[in-house]
Design an enzyme around this catalytic site. Structure first.
Site, PDB file in Angstrom:
ATOM      1  N   LYS A 143       0.856  -1.199   0.000  1.00  0.00           N
ATOM      2  CA  LYS A 143       0.000   0.000   0.000  1.00  0.00           C
ATOM      3  C   LYS A 143       0.881   1.235   0.000  1.00  0.00           C
ATOM      4  O   LYS A 143       2.031   1.229   0.433  1.00  0.00           O
ATOM      5  CB  LYS A 143      -0.955   0.013   1.186  1.00  0.00           C
ATOM      6  CG  LYS A 143      -0.315   0.182   2.574  1.00  0.00           C
ATOM      7  CD  LYS A 143      -0.097   1.621   3.001  1.00  0.00           C
ATOM      8  CE  LYS A 143       0.574   1.673   4.387  1.00  0.00           C
ATOM      9  NZ  LYS A 143       1.202   2.973   4.695  1.00  0.00           N
ATOM     10  N   PRO A 174       9.552  -4.946   0.610  1.00  0.00           N
ATOM     11  CA  PRO A 174      10.521  -4.783   1.699  1.00  0.00           C
ATOM     12  C   PRO A 174       9.811  -4.559   3.035  1.00  0.00           C
ATOM     13  O   PRO A 174       8.746  -3.939   3.081  1.00  0.00           O
ATOM     14  CB  PRO A 174      11.342  -3.555   1.283  1.00  0.00           C
ATOM     15  CG  PRO A 174      10.498  -2.841   0.277  1.00  0.00           C
ATOM     16  CD  PRO A 174       9.671  -3.881  -0.405  1.00  0.00           C
ATOM     17  N   VAL A 175      10.400  -5.084   4.102  1.00  0.00           N
ATOM     18  CA  VAL A 175       9.773  -4.969   5.425  1.00  0.00           C
ATOM     19  C   VAL A 175      10.130  -3.633   6.058  1.00  0.00           C
ATOM     20  O   VAL A 175      11.139  -3.000   5.717  1.00  0.00           O
ATOM     21  CB  VAL A 175      10.202  -6.130   6.344  1.00  0.00           C
ATOM     22  CG1 VAL A 175       9.798  -7.463   5.748  1.00  0.00           C
ATOM     23  CG2 VAL A 175      11.700  -6.100   6.599  1.00  0.00           C
ATOM     24  N   ALA A 176       9.280  -3.204   6.999  1.00  0.00           N
ATOM     25  CA  ALA A 176       9.493  -1.958   7.757  1.00  0.00           C
ATOM     26  C   ALA A 176       9.799  -0.797   6.827  1.00  0.00           C
ATOM     27  O   ALA A 176      10.715  -0.006   7.060  1.00  0.00           O
ATOM     28  CB  ALA A 176      10.630  -2.146   8.773  1.00  0.00           C
ATOM     29  N   ALA A 177       9.000  -0.694   5.759  1.00  0.00           N
ATOM     30  CA  ALA A 177       9.280   0.282   4.708  1.00  0.00           C
ATOM     31  C   ALA A 177       8.190   1.326   4.551  1.00  0.00           C
ATOM     32  O   ALA A 177       8.294   2.211   3.703  1.00  0.00           O
ATOM     33  CB  ALA A 177       9.481  -0.449   3.377  1.00  0.00           C
ATOM     34  N   GLY A 178       7.112   1.228   5.326  1.00  0.00           N
ATOM     35  CA  GLY A 178       5.984   2.130   5.134  1.00  0.00           C
ATOM     36  C   GLY A 178       5.038   1.658   4.052  1.00  0.00           C
ATOM     37  O   GLY A 178       4.182   2.408   3.594  1.00  0.00           O
ATOM     38  N   LEU A 179       5.168   0.379   3.652  1.00  0.00           N
ATOM     39  CA  LEU A 179       4.346  -0.189   2.589  1.00  0.00           C
ATOM     40  C   LEU A 179       3.355  -1.237   3.100  1.00  0.00           C
ATOM     41  O   LEU A 179       2.612  -1.832   2.315  1.00  0.00           O
ATOM     42  CB  LEU A 179       5.244  -0.818   1.514  1.00  0.00           C
ATOM     43  CG  LEU A 179       6.193   0.163   0.801  1.00  0.00           C
ATOM     44  CD1 LEU A 179       7.144  -0.597  -0.131  1.00  0.00           C
ATOM     45  CD2 LEU A 179       5.403   1.206   0.018  1.00  0.00           C
ATOM     46  N   GLY A 235       3.607  -4.287   4.152  1.00  0.00           N
ATOM     47  CA  GLY A 235       3.705  -5.649   3.626  1.00  0.00           C
ATOM     48  C   GLY A 235       3.250  -6.705   4.614  1.00  0.00           C
ATOM     49  O   GLY A 235       2.548  -7.650   4.247  1.00  0.00           O
ATOM     50  N   GLY A 236       3.629  -6.557   5.878  1.00  0.00           N
ATOM     51  CA  GLY A 236       3.222  -7.545   6.881  1.00  0.00           C
ATOM     52  C   GLY A 236       1.724  -7.541   7.104  1.00  0.00           C
ATOM     53  O   GLY A 236       1.100  -8.600   7.240  1.00  0.00           O
ATOM     54  N   ASP A 238      -3.401  -1.473   9.932  1.00  0.00           N
ATOM     55  CA  ASP A 238      -3.495  -1.379   8.478  1.00  0.00           C
ATOM     56  C   ASP A 238      -4.230  -2.554   7.839  1.00  0.00           C
ATOM     57  O   ASP A 238      -4.554  -2.500   6.646  1.00  0.00           O
ATOM     58  CB  ASP A 238      -2.087  -1.305   7.858  1.00  0.00           C
ATOM     59  CG  ASP A 238      -1.389   0.019   8.148  1.00  0.00           C
ATOM     60  OD1 ASP A 238      -2.084   0.999   8.462  1.00  0.00           O
ATOM     61  OD2 ASP A 238      -0.149   0.058   8.050  1.00  0.00           O
TER      62      ASP A 238
END
Length: 333
Positions: A18, A110-115, A117-118, A152
């Site tokens: 996102k 990518p993790v912990a990226a502001g996207l 993913g988790g 999220d």
């Protein structure tokens, strides 16, 4: 007696990244969380999950692709537990508990990226587990299970752009995006702690910027009606500034400021920050143009024109914003 596992089939899910096109902090809640007004959009970039029923009583997870951290800490396991608890004996082989699932996660976000993913993986796991078991939850129970997994997660049940408010539990679909805008994502190799960013925000101000809130509300109204890809790109300058966390992130990771400025100069267009970062984004009218832009960033990093942050090159990707008309609703495209 027939084996209930024999009637179950593997399920594949796409878990999209996102992007926050806007992020306004509207206040502090009684539970300690910040209240937000944010326009979220799903991206074509995403993880891929497959879920297959297996014998036994222990779920398994195998991860390939980008580093996702320790498997035991992965939200996939929490999502499986939440799905099983919500279903109880109400699956196709009930009243016994739903069987264990073997999950394969191909990590592309990518993790912990502001996207997120988790969170997207958790939503896809929740939805995929229900299908794998032949179970259903009503909309209220499904949303409640998602909300318990993370702020999220409920957004990813919508399948397209949405206005997200409160802590993340209030999600209103926005159906007006026409066309498929392209996006360049650049995630520097630096760690940004979201709690640290919000703490920095609280230290420098008591509430968000009114101009940011108005920009967020205006974009939500336009996406609720009709907005073309070209018109969205034309608003990139306003949107790149419509993030109340920008000043706080700059305090936590000051090196991101000159990098963001250099990236904007390289691409000749505004560059925004997704969430608390560190992922930076630039909008394009099409995926083809975004691919060209991403190529320019790679060349600049490799040639030393754009100095990389951290110990390795940034994650660079060209992708698209996915509207409701083109959404796969979690199923593999």
């Amino acid at each position: 007696m027939s084996d209930p596992l024999g009637r179950l089939s593997p399920v594949v899910r796409h878990a999209p990244a996102k992007l926050n096109l806007t992020l306004a902090v509207t206040g502090r809640r009684d539970d300690g969380y910040h209240a937000l007004h944010s326009v979220f959009v799903p991206l074509g970039l995403g993880d891929r999950l497959s879920l297959a029923p297996i014998g036994g009583d222990r779920d398994t997870l195998h991860v390939t692709g980008l580093d996702a951290g320790p498997p035991a800490d992965n939200l996939v396991f929490r999502a499986l537990a939440a799905a099983r608890a919500a279903v109880g004996g109400g699956w196709s082989g009930g009243p016994a508990p739903a069987p264990a699932l073997a999950v394969r996660l191909e990590k592309r976000i990518p993790v912990a990226a502001g996207l997120a993913g988790g969170s997207s993986d958790a939503a896809a796991t929740l939805d995929g587990a229900l299908e794998a078991w032949g179970a259903e939850l009503d909309e209220t129970a499904h949303h409640a299970a998602a909300a318990r997994l993370g702020s999220d997660v409920p957004f990813f049940l919508v399948g397209g752009p949405a206005l997200v408010e409160g802590r993340g539990e209030h999600v209103a679909p926005l159906h007006g995006l026409h066309g498929t805008p392209g996006v360049v994502l650049v995630t520097p190799d630096i760690a940004v702690s979201t709690p640290d960013v919000f703490a920095a925000f609280d230290a420098i101000r008591s509430h968000g910027d009114e101009a940011v809130r108005l920009s967020s509300a205006h974009l939500a109204e336009e996406l609720r009606a009709k907005l073309s890809a070209a018109d969205l790109v034309a608003r990139a300058g306003v949107l790149a500034s419509a993030n109340d966390l920008l000043p706080a992130t700059a305090l936590v990771v000051p090196e991101l400021v000159p990098f963001k400025r250099a990236l904007s100069k390289l691409l000749h267009r505004p560059v925004g920050l997704s969430g608390s970062g560190p992922t930076l984004w630039a909008l394009y009218a099409s995926e083809a143009e975004a691919i060209e832009g991403a190529g320019s960033v790679r060349s600049a990093v490799e040639g030393g024109e754009l100095a990389a942050l951290g110990s390795s090159a940034p994650f660079i990707a060209a992708t698209t914003i996915v509207g409701h008309a083109n959404a796969q609703h979690g199923r593999e495209p």
